[in-house]
Design an enzyme around this catalytic site. Structure first.
Site, PDB file in Angstrom:
ATOM      1  N   LYS A  43      12.835 -48.434  33.156  1.00  9.28           N
ATOM      2  CA  LYS A  43      13.731 -48.213  34.495  1.00  9.28           C
ATOM      3  C   LYS A  43      13.243 -49.384  35.143  1.00  9.28           C
ATOM      4  O   LYS A  43      12.368 -49.907  35.877  1.00  9.28           O
ATOM      5  CB  LYS A  43      12.366 -46.885  35.503  1.00  9.28           C
ATOM      6  N   HIS A  56       9.466 -41.621  35.901  1.00 15.19           N
ATOM      7  CA  HIS A  56       9.708 -42.046  34.581  1.00 15.19           C
ATOM      8  C   HIS A  56       8.657 -43.102  33.395  1.00 15.19           C
ATOM      9  O   HIS A  56       8.213 -43.356  33.709  1.00 15.19           O
ATOM     10  CB  HIS A  56      11.484 -42.840  34.924  1.00 15.19           C
TER      11      HIS A  56
HETATM   12  N1  LIG Z   1      22.988 -40.062  35.403  1.00 21.63           N
HETATM   13  C1  LIG Z   1      22.058 -39.831  34.685  1.00 21.63           C
HETATM   14  O1  LIG Z   1      21.666 -38.793  33.579  1.00 21.63           O
HETATM   15  C2  LIG Z   1      21.328 -41.070  33.717  1.00 21.63           C
HETATM   16  C3  LIG Z   1      21.136 -40.722  33.067  1.00 21.63           C
HETATM   17  C4  LIG Z   1      20.245 -41.275  32.249  1.00 21.63           C
HETATM   18  C5  LIG Z   1      19.464 -43.251  32.626  1.00 21.63           C
HETATM   19  N2  LIG Z   1      20.624 -42.745  33.961  1.00 21.63           N
HETATM   20  C6  LIG Z   1      21.371 -44.635  33.808  1.00 21.63           C
HETATM   21  O2  LIG Z   1      21.398 -45.409  33.563  1.00 21.63           O
HETATM   22  C7  LIG Z   1      21.372 -46.745  33.431  1.00 21.63           C
HETATM   23  C8  LIG Z   1      21.235 -46.984  32.472  1.00 21.63           C
HETATM   24  O3  LIG Z   1      20.151 -46.484  31.512  1.00 21.63           O
HETATM   25  P1  LIG Z   1      19.141 -47.107  30.353  1.00 21.63           P
HETATM   26  O4  LIG Z   1      18.008 -46.205  30.257  1.00 21.63           O
HETATM   27  O5  LIG Z   1      20.095 -46.344  29.600  1.00 21.63           O
HETATM   28  O6  LIG Z   1      18.843 -48.293  30.399  1.00 21.63           O
HETATM   29  P2  LIG Z   1      18.559 -49.867  28.694  1.00 21.63           P
HETATM   30  O7  LIG Z   1      18.306 -50.725  29.961  1.00 21.63           O
HETATM   31  O8  LIG Z   1      18.383 -49.196  28.216  1.00 21.63           O
HETATM   32  O9  LIG Z   1      20.658 -49.795  29.049  1.00 21.63           O
HETATM   33  C9  LIG Z   1      21.628 -50.656  29.445  1.00 21.63           C
HETATM   34  C10 LIG Z   1      22.361 -51.344  28.464  1.00 21.63           C
HETATM   35  O10 LIG Z   1      23.567 -52.162  29.256  1.00 21.63           O
HETATM   36  C11 LIG Z   1      23.774 -52.930  28.969  1.00 21.63           C
HETATM   37  N3  LIG Z   1      24.655 -54.175  30.254  1.00 21.63           N
HETATM   38  C12 LIG Z   1      24.226 -54.531  31.173  1.00 21.63           C
HETATM   39  N4  LIG Z   1      25.141 -55.216  31.881  1.00 21.63           N
HETATM   40  C13 LIG Z   1      25.962 -54.417  31.453  1.00 21.63           C
HETATM   41  C14 LIG Z   1      27.743 -54.904  31.418  1.00 21.63           C
HETATM   42  N5  LIG Z   1      27.748 -55.325  32.451  1.00 21.63           N
HETATM   43  N6  LIG Z   1      28.612 -54.225  30.666  1.00 21.63           N
HETATM   44  C15 LIG Z   1      28.093 -53.336  29.718  1.00 21.63           C
HETATM   45  N7  LIG Z   1      27.256 -53.158  28.907  1.00 21.63           N
HETATM   46  C16 LIG Z   1      25.721 -53.865  30.311  1.00 21.63           C
HETATM   47  C17 LIG Z   1      22.681 -53.556  28.651  1.00 21.63           C
HETATM   48  O11 LIG Z   1      22.690 -54.914  27.806  1.00 21.63           O
HETATM   49  C18 LIG Z   1      21.970 -52.606  27.908  1.00 21.63           C
HETATM   50  O12 LIG Z   1      22.063 -52.021  26.476  1.00 21.63           O
HETATM   51  C19 LIG Z   1      20.165 -46.705  34.414  1.00 21.63           C
HETATM   52  O13 LIG Z   1      20.789 -46.757  35.892  1.00 21.63           O
HETATM   53  C20 LIG Z   1      19.409 -45.434  34.805  1.00 21.63           C
HETATM   54  O14 LIG Z   1      18.929 -45.522  35.662  1.00 21.63           O
HETATM   55  C21 LIG Z   1      21.477 -42.051  34.430  1.00 21.63           C
HETATM   56  O1  LIG Z   2      16.333 -43.025  32.488  1.00 25.12           O
HETATM   57  C1  LIG Z   2      17.046 -42.747  33.418  1.00 25.12           C
HETATM   58  O2  LIG Z   2      16.540 -44.196  34.189  1.00 25.12           O
HETATM   59  C2  LIG Z   2      16.992 -42.013  34.740  1.00 25.12           C
HETATM   60  N1  LIG Z   2      17.719 -42.382  35.514  1.00 25.12           N
HETATM   61  C3  LIG Z   2      17.946 -41.646  36.604  1.00 25.12           C
HETATM   62  C4  LIG Z   2      17.848 -41.384  37.498  1.00 25.12           C
HETATM   63  O3  LIG Z   2      17.526 -43.014  38.552  1.00 25.12           O
HETATM   64  O4  LIG Z   2      17.505 -40.158  38.551  1.00 25.12           O
HETATM   65  C5  LIG Z   2      18.552 -40.380  35.753  1.00 25.12           C
HETATM   66  C6  LIG Z   2      16.904 -39.711  35.290  1.00 25.12           C
HETATM   67  C7  LIG Z   2      17.436 -41.054  34.411  1.00 25.12           C
END
Ligand SMILES: NC(=O)c1ccc[n+]([C@@H]2O[C@H](COP(=O)([O-])OP(=O)(O)OC[C@H]3O[C@@H](n4cnc5c(N)ncnc54)[C@H](O)[C@@H]3O)[C@@H](O)[C@H]2O)c1
Ligand SMILES: O=C(O)C1=N[C@H](C(=O)O)CCC1
Length: 251
Positions: free
Chosen positions: A139, A135
């Site tokens: 992250k 990643h």
């Molecule tokens: N399930 C999936 O397919 C998938 C894909 C990508 C990312 N993710 C997950 O999503 C999450 C975010 O990832 P990202 O790369 O966008 O991170 P990021 O740090 O770019 O974005 C997170 C955002 O959430 C905000 N935030 C934090 N606390 C908050 C709150 N209490 N209320 C509202 N906003 C709040 C932050 O200020 C930030 O803007 C991570 O846990 C990541 O692993 C999941």
């Molecule tokens: O970018 C991230 O953070 C992602 N989080 C998810 C994970 O932890 O599996 C999904 C993939 C991207």
């Protein structure tokens, strides 16, 4: 037909900003709130949100969901950091709100969901299996939620098949050299500038290996899964863990 009223939490983040744009662009959905860290969560009720998409941080997601479930707002959750204890707490909140649904998807991309399914299917046929996730370096969590779930599914399949412990003669190792142990499956985490979200499942038997690899190259890869989750969660009370439950994978 009235549009489904959707809010995004984490809307200034990498995936949250993409999700807010996708909701806005969907004809059947209305983006009623795009909130980030400094916004009041009560805005969700004030704006009449029916579904909240949470893409925030493992430290924030439980507080957000407690509010949503208590207020009858459905949740579609991509935020990582799920443990058995957290899931039990969420189930408890949902028992008190039986009409409310929450989908937690370790990964919303179809390729990643299929990777998990294929790995689960293959696991019992090979002596050895290890997971490598790669990643971007921003992250927060390791291993990724996807790798953690993949390893759990593999371990469950191996246990069901009565597979023995994996061969491994290592007696001396630097801490971490053999990865994290998730139910007996080694999981290795790489953080590298230039990457987004990638995973390899390596399976090995006598004289052969099988590699299942998935690459998310853009946050757009997660959007169809998020929109599917939003549309389905309103008719699916209780906790759903994994997008595969909303996909007709045998069709
Ligand atoms: N399930 C999936 O397919 C998938 C894909 C990508 C990312 N993710 C997950 O999503 C999450 C975010 O990832 P990202 O790369 O966008 O991170 P990021 O740090 O770019 O974005 C997170 C955002 O959430 C905000 N935030 C934090 N606390 C908050 C709150 N209490 N209320 C509202 N906003 C709040 C932050 O200020 C930030 O803007 C991570 O846990 C990541 O692993 C999941
Ligand atoms: O970018 C991230 O953070 C992602 N989080 C998810 C994970 O932890 O599996 C999904 C993939 C991207």
């Amino acid at each position: 037909m009235s549009k489904l009223r959707v809010a995004v939490l984490g809307a200034k983040g990498r995936i949250g900003s993409e999700a807010a744009r996708s909701v806005e662009a969907a004809d059947d959905l209305e983006l009623v709130a795009a909130l980030d860290r400094d916004d009041k969560i009560e805005t969700l009720s004030e704006k009449g949100a029916q579904v909240v998409v949470d893409l925030t941080h493992p430290d924030a997601v439980m507080g957000n969901l407690e509010y949503c479930v208590a207020n009858g707002i459905h949740g579609v959750v991509g935020t990582t950091g799920w443990t058995d204890e957290r899931l039990a707490q969420l189930r408890g909140w949902l028992e008190a709100a039986p009409a409310t649904g929450v989908l937690i998807a370790p990964n919303f991309s179809i390729g990643a969901v299929l990777t998990m399914q294929f790995a689960q299917q293959a696991a019992r046929f090979f002596e050895s299996v290890e997971v490598i996730e790669l990643h971007h370096p921003n992250k927060a969590d390791a291993p990724s939620g996807t790798a953690h779930r993949t390893a759990q599914l593999i371990a469950a399949a191996r246990e069901k098949a009565g597979s023995p412990a994996q061969p491994d003669a290592t007696t001396t190792a630097l801490d971490g050299a053999r990865g994290a142990d998730v139910d007996g499956v080694p999981v290795h985490s790489v953080r590298l500038r230039g990457l987004l979200a990638h995973q390899e499942v390596l399976l090995g038997g006598e004289g052969e290996t099988l590699t299942i690899r998935h690459d998310s190259l853009h946050h757009k890869s997660f959007m169809p899964g998020i929109l599917l989750g939003v549309r389905r969660v309103v008719d699916t009370p209780g906790l759903t863990f994994g997008l595969e439950h909303f996909l007709d994978l045998n069709g």
